[in-house]
Design a protein around this motif. Structure first.
Motif, PDB file in Angstrom:
ATOM      1  N   ASP A   1       0.840  -1.188   0.000  1.00 18.48           N
ATOM      2  CA  ASP A   1       0.000   0.000   0.000  1.00 18.48           C
ATOM      3  C   ASP A   1       0.880   1.243   0.000  1.00 18.48           C
ATOM      4  OD1 ASP A   1      -2.812  -1.217   0.833  1.00 18.48           O
ATOM      5  OD2 ASP A   1      -1.274  -2.170   2.074  1.00 18.48           O
ATOM      6  N   THR A   2       0.313   2.337  -0.498  1.00 19.21           N
ATOM      7  CA  THR A   2       1.013   3.615  -0.407  1.00 19.21           C
ATOM      8  C   THR A   2       0.652   4.272   0.915  1.00 19.21           C
ATOM      9  OG1 THR A   2       1.117   3.931  -2.784  1.00 19.21           O
ATOM     10  CG2 THR A   2       1.133   5.916  -1.437  1.00 19.21           C
ATOM     11  N   HIS A   3       1.661   4.801   1.600  1.00 18.61           N
ATOM     12  CA  HIS A   3       1.419   5.415   2.905  1.00 18.61           C
ATOM     13  C   HIS A   3       1.832   6.890   2.890  1.00 18.61           C
ATOM     14  CE1 HIS A   3       0.407   1.552   4.556  1.00 18.61           C
ATOM     15  NE2 HIS A   3       1.568   1.039   4.170  1.00 18.61           N
ATOM     16  N   PRO A   4       0.861   7.801   2.931  1.00 15.17           N
ATOM     17  CA  PRO A   4       1.185   9.229   3.044  1.00 15.17           C
ATOM     18  C   PRO A   4       1.539   9.568   4.486  1.00 15.17           C
ATOM     19  CG  PRO A   4      -1.204   8.908   2.881  1.00 15.17           C
ATOM     20  CD  PRO A   4      -0.586   7.548   2.804  1.00 15.17           C
ATOM     21  N   MET A   5       2.823   9.672   4.781  1.00 12.66           N
ATOM     22  CA  MET A   5       3.268   9.834   6.170  1.00 12.66           C
ATOM     23  C   MET A   5       3.181  11.291   6.593  1.00 12.66           C
ATOM     24  SD  MET A   5       3.536   6.781   6.759  1.00 12.66           S
ATOM     25  CE  MET A   5       4.061   6.809   8.477  1.00 12.66           C
TER      26      MET A   5
ATOM     27  N   HIS B   1       1.505   9.848  11.780  1.00 12.59           N
ATOM     28  CA  HIS B   1       0.694   8.725  11.303  1.00 12.59           C
ATOM     29  C   HIS B   1       0.582   8.737   9.800  1.00 12.59           C
ATOM     30  CE1 HIS B   1      -2.914  11.311  10.652  1.00 12.59           C
ATOM     31  NE2 HIS B   1      -2.383  12.005  11.648  1.00 12.59           N
ATOM     32  N   CYS B   2       0.034   7.643   9.311  1.00 11.51           N
ATOM     33  CA  CYS B   2      -0.277   7.572   7.900  1.00 11.51           C
ATOM     34  C   CYS B   2      -1.545   8.383   7.693  1.00 11.51           C
ATOM     35  CB  CYS B   2      -0.493   6.121   7.500  1.00 11.51           C
ATOM     36  SG  CYS B   2      -1.002   5.959   5.785  1.00 11.51           S
ATOM     37  N   HIS B   3      -1.568   9.237   6.652  1.00 10.32           N
ATOM     38  CA  HIS B   3      -2.772  10.031   6.411  1.00 10.32           C
ATOM     39  C   HIS B   3      -3.753   9.353   5.469  1.00 10.32           C
ATOM     40  CE1 HIS B   3      -5.236  13.561   6.941  1.00 10.32           C
ATOM     41  NE2 HIS B   3      -4.377  13.910   7.881  1.00 10.32           N
ATOM     42  N   ASP B   4      -3.531   8.090   5.171  1.00 11.14           N
ATOM     43  CA  ASP B   4      -4.661   7.267   4.757  1.00 11.14           C
ATOM     44  C   ASP B   4      -5.273   6.910   6.112  1.00 11.14           C
ATOM     45  OD1 ASP B   4      -6.388   5.131   4.326  1.00 11.14           O
ATOM     46  OD2 ASP B   4      -5.319   4.534   2.506  1.00 11.14           O
ATOM     47  N   LEU B   5      -6.326   7.644   6.481  1.00 13.72           N
ATOM     48  CA  LEU B   5      -6.802   7.559   7.870  1.00 13.72           C
ATOM     49  C   LEU B   5      -7.369   6.182   8.176  1.00 13.72           C
ATOM     50  CD1 LEU B   5      -8.296  11.148   8.067  1.00 13.72           C
ATOM     51  CD2 LEU B   5      -6.164  10.332   9.095  1.00 13.72           C
ATOM     52  N   GLY B   6      -7.722   5.419   7.127  1.00 11.98           N
ATOM     53  CA  GLY B   6      -8.106   4.030   7.328  1.00 11.98           C
ATOM     54  C   GLY B   6      -6.911   3.223   7.823  1.00 11.98           C
ATOM     55  N   HIS B   7      -5.727   3.485   7.250  1.00  9.43           N
ATOM     56  CA  HIS B   7      -4.514   2.804   7.714  1.00  9.43           C
ATOM     57  C   HIS B   7      -4.192   3.224   9.150  1.00  9.43           C
ATOM     58  CE1 HIS B   7      -2.868   2.366   3.315  1.00  9.43           C
ATOM     59  NE2 HIS B   7      -4.043   1.816   3.481  1.00  9.43           N
ATOM     60  N   ALA B   8      -4.356   4.519   9.426  1.00  7.99           N
ATOM     61  CA  ALA B   8      -4.061   5.010  10.779  1.00  7.99           C
ATOM     62  C   ALA B   8      -4.943   4.298  11.801  1.00  7.99           C
ATOM     63  CB  ALA B   8      -4.265   6.523  10.844  1.00  7.99           C
TER      64      ALA B   8
ATOM     65  N   GLY C   1      -3.867   0.694  12.900  1.00 10.69           N
ATOM     66  CA  GLY C   1      -2.580   0.474  13.557  1.00 10.69           C
ATOM     67  C   GLY C   1      -1.503   1.487  13.273  1.00 10.69           C
ATOM     68  N   MET C   2      -1.547   2.177  12.109  1.00 11.14           N
ATOM     69  CA  MET C   2      -0.395   2.980  11.693  1.00 11.14           C
ATOM     70  C   MET C   2      -0.444   4.388  12.308  1.00 11.14           C
ATOM     71  SD  MET C   2       1.172   3.038   7.864  1.00 11.14           S
ATOM     72  CE  MET C   2       1.793   1.374   7.796  1.00 11.14           C
ATOM     73  N   THR C   3      -0.494   4.417  13.628  1.00  6.06           N
ATOM     74  CA  THR C   3      -0.530   5.672  14.385  1.00  6.06           C
ATOM     75  C   THR C   3       0.532   5.574  15.473  1.00  6.06           C
ATOM     76  OG1 THR C   3      -2.897   5.917  14.023  1.00  6.06           O
ATOM     77  CG2 THR C   3      -1.960   7.124  15.874  1.00  6.06           C
TER      78      THR C   3
END
Ligand SMILES: [Cu+2]
Length: 666
Positions: free
Chosen positions: A577-581, A631-638, A641-643
């Motif tokens: 996946d692409t992660h906008p950090m 966090h990742c700004h794909d807020l679904g990813h955040a 777990g990605m927070t």
């Protein structure tokens, strides 16, 4: 081959390795039992295929190691030994006997089946182990492979374990599994109260010879003290935003139920001038949703960052909170709620925040008809791309969002600045056609002498902002979204038909503009964030989570830094996946991507898209003390777990996240 392609191919080969070894093992058992030459030949063929696939996986792993140890460690340390060792035994002992059609006994089928178990162990490792390799996960997988191999070998040798031993062994494994799984689920549950002042561990490695090795400062400062004093000065600009549900009528007439600020999506644009003291009163009239205001990309003092459970308690229905900060940095930003941010932003709780420079020449013109030099006034607009319900929309300034082409009239010859923000969870591909243009600013920071772009497209990260500038020609200009001619912004002045969407290559923003000398080091600390997708327990629930360094919120280790330090952050994406950090409270200076130094000068970003297989190196100057979500700004990813967060030494918070806190920072 790119790293992403190597990773994708490795996933396919991983399944083939397990399948061929297991298939070969079963065929070898059958060949030994039936004495069938045909089955022996099938077994030999599968073993050869398994050896080829295993060799391919070794080669892919070597290739991945070339891109970085992060991509290969789990394979070299765990997955490959489990299959290569029994695989070599099978190649030397089993295969010649299968070829000679003498397939009997444990010595033939055993190593092949055990290599198959090792292949399955590799699949388990791919699903559960990230970087760094967790010794517990590695031990469990190795134990399972060994635990299956021993009875298999005994059965093939004609000495199956006795019933008593089988029953005792089975019961012991089952009990262990139940206790271990129960303990893991229990310990992964969010506590009732989680206070982020207790920085668990440090993910920041101090560079020897630099700071980080001295004595800890004794002073403790609360984030609530890191705020503009309310008594010091009357704010130059005051705003009130009221969160409430509303039906939004899009330009087509379609009505969408939304969560809004002041009944609008996007919320009212907050536009101030550099140097002004800004006060924004947030009122919550949502029936049962807590809200906050986070200033995305803007370096507010930590106490105004608007993260529920970290810098404030979420504002409950009927409550309010006043944010105060000085607008020192001109540029394009946005605001959004940061309590349960994923549904809040998706449903509409966001808007644009623009700081105009004191010197209007900095944006190419002034508000008003003509500036002092007689130059045509700048036509300066915000353009927000957001999906409302199922409709892609484009909102220009404070107009009703268009679920199609928004329109703007600009007189030919006028300089134009479009401040484009992507507020969904996915990146957007922008095209500007009908005029040469420049990408003047990224995430609110101007680039140095950006070059002219013709028909080029741009990829804008989720949460990111691009400012595009051009001089209005006599014919229409089209800002297209994702290559569509029916979604975007049509700017018209004179006559003519809309141009087709831009089709040119996508600009690489790391090699655009003039490289400016940027101070990069020496660094005081090194931080590495390895992004991945793995099975993990998130608040007691097993799921395919988005992990950082193999962990999920709130267990991701917290880098602790000191004010004034220069920190190098390496961000590695092992997943697909692409992660906008998005680190809060700071911009980072992008140094390199995949080892290639950035030649765009200087490229400061607050939301940078780390694509699959990519490695980004960025520099962060610790100049804004606080406890900062990252966090990742794909807020679904955040939310999966990605927070995580970055903490300054000595900074505490009186607020809690956790089950009983009512705060949901992710
Ligand atoms: Cu992500």
């Amino acid at each position: 081959m790119t790293t992403a392609q190597l990773l994708a191919l490795d996933t396919i080969v991983l399944a083939l390795v397990a399948g061929c070894w297991l298939g070969g093992g079963v065929a070898a058992v059958l060949a030994g039992r039936d004495r069938s030459p045909r089955t022996a030949r099938i077994a030999a063929g599968l073993v050869v295929a398994a050896l080829v696939c295993t060799a391919l996986r070794v080669a892919l792993t070597v290739g991945l190691a070339g891109a970085g140890w992060w991509f290969a460690a789990d394979k070299l340390l765990l997955a490959l030994p489990l299959v290569v060792v029994p695989g070599l035994v099978a190649a030397v002992i089993s295969l010649p006997r299968l070829v000679r059609l003498a397939p009997g006994g444990a010595a033939v089928a055993g190593p092949i089946l055990i290599a198959g178990y090792g292949g399955l162990g590799g699949v388990a490792a791919a699903l559960t182990v990230s970087y760094p390799v967790s010794p517990v996960a590695a031990g469990v997988i190795t134990g399972l492979v060994a635990g299956a191999s021993v009875p298999t070998w005994r059965m093939l040798s004609g000495h199956p374990p006795s019933r008593r031993w089988s029953a005792a062994g089975g019961t012991a494994v089952l009990c262990f599994a139940v206790v271990w799984a129960g303990g893991a689920v229990w310990s992964s549950r969010l506590p009732d109260r989680l206070n982020l002042s207790a920085h668990h561990g440090s993910g920041a490695v101090a560079v020897p010879g630099h700071s980080g090795t001295g004595a800890l400062p004794g002073r403790q400062v609360s984030v609530t003290d890191l705020r503009e004093s309310a008594a010091a000065e009357r704010p130059a600009r005051s705003f009130t935003l009221t969160a409430r549900p509303a039906d939004i009528t899009l330009a087509s007439g379609r009505v969408v139920r939304a969560w809004t600020f002041d009944g609008r999506v996007p919320g009212p644009t907050i536009r101030v001038r550099q140097g002004e003291l800004v006060e924004v009163r947030l009122r919550n009239q949502m029936p049962d949703l807590a809200v906050t205001l986070h200033w995305h990309g803007y370096h507010v003092p930590a106490g105004d960052d608007g993260v529920a459970g970290v810098t404030q308690d979420a504002v409950r229905p009927g409550g309010e909170f006043v944010y105060r900060f000085r607008a020192t940095d001109p540029g394009s930003y946005w605001y959004h709620s940061h309590d349960m941010a994923n549904p809040a932003v998706r449903m509409g709780l966001f808007g644009m925040f623009v700081v105009d420079p004191v010197d209007p020449a900095d944006t190419g013109g002034a508000a008003g008809d003509k500036d002092a030099t007689g130059r045509a006034a700048l036509s300066d607009h915000t353009v927000v791309l957001h999906t409302l319900g199922v409709a892609g929309t484009v909102a220009v300034d404070d107009q009703v969002p268009a679920d199609g082409l928004a329109r703007l009239r600009v007189a030919p010859g006028t300089p134009v600045r479009l401040r484009v923000a992507a507020t969904d969870n996915v990146p957007r591909t922008l095209g500007l056609s009908g005029v040469p243009y420049r990408l003047t600013a990224v995430d609110g920071r101007d680039l140095t002498r950006p070059g002219r772009l013709d028909d080029r497209r741009l990829r804008l990260a989720a949460g990111g902002r691009y400012d595009l500038t051009f001089t209005m020609p006599s014919r229409p200009v089209l800002l297209s979204v994702d290559g569509r001619d029916d979604l975007g912004l049509l700017v018209t002045g004179g006559e003519g038909a809309a141009p087709p969407p831009a089709r040119g290559p996508v600009l690489d923003i790391t090699s655009y503009g003039q490289a400016a000398p940027s101070s990069t080091g020496p660094f005081d600390r090194e931080i590495t964030w390895v992004l991945d997708r793995r099975f993990a327990l998130l608040d007691g629930v097993p799921m395919l989570a988005h992990t950082v360094n193999g962990r999920v919120w709130p267990d991701i280790e917290t880098p602790v830094v000191r004010e004034g330090e220069l920190i190098r952050i390496t961000v590695v994406n092992r997943g697909r996946d692409t992660h906008p950090m998005h680190p809060h409270g700071h911009h980072v200076l992008v140094l390199s991507r995949d080892g290639r130094p950035v030649t765009t000068g200087p490229l400061w970003m607050d939301t940078f898209d780390v694509g699959p297989g990519e490695v980004w190196e960025v520099a962060l100057r610790a100049d804004n003390p606080g406890i900062w979500m990252s966090h990742c700004h794909d807020l679904g990813h955040a939310s999966l777990g990605m927070t995580f967060h970055l903490a300054y030494e000595g900074i505490t918070t009186p607020f809690d996240a956790g089950r009983a806190s009512g705060n949901h920072p992710e």
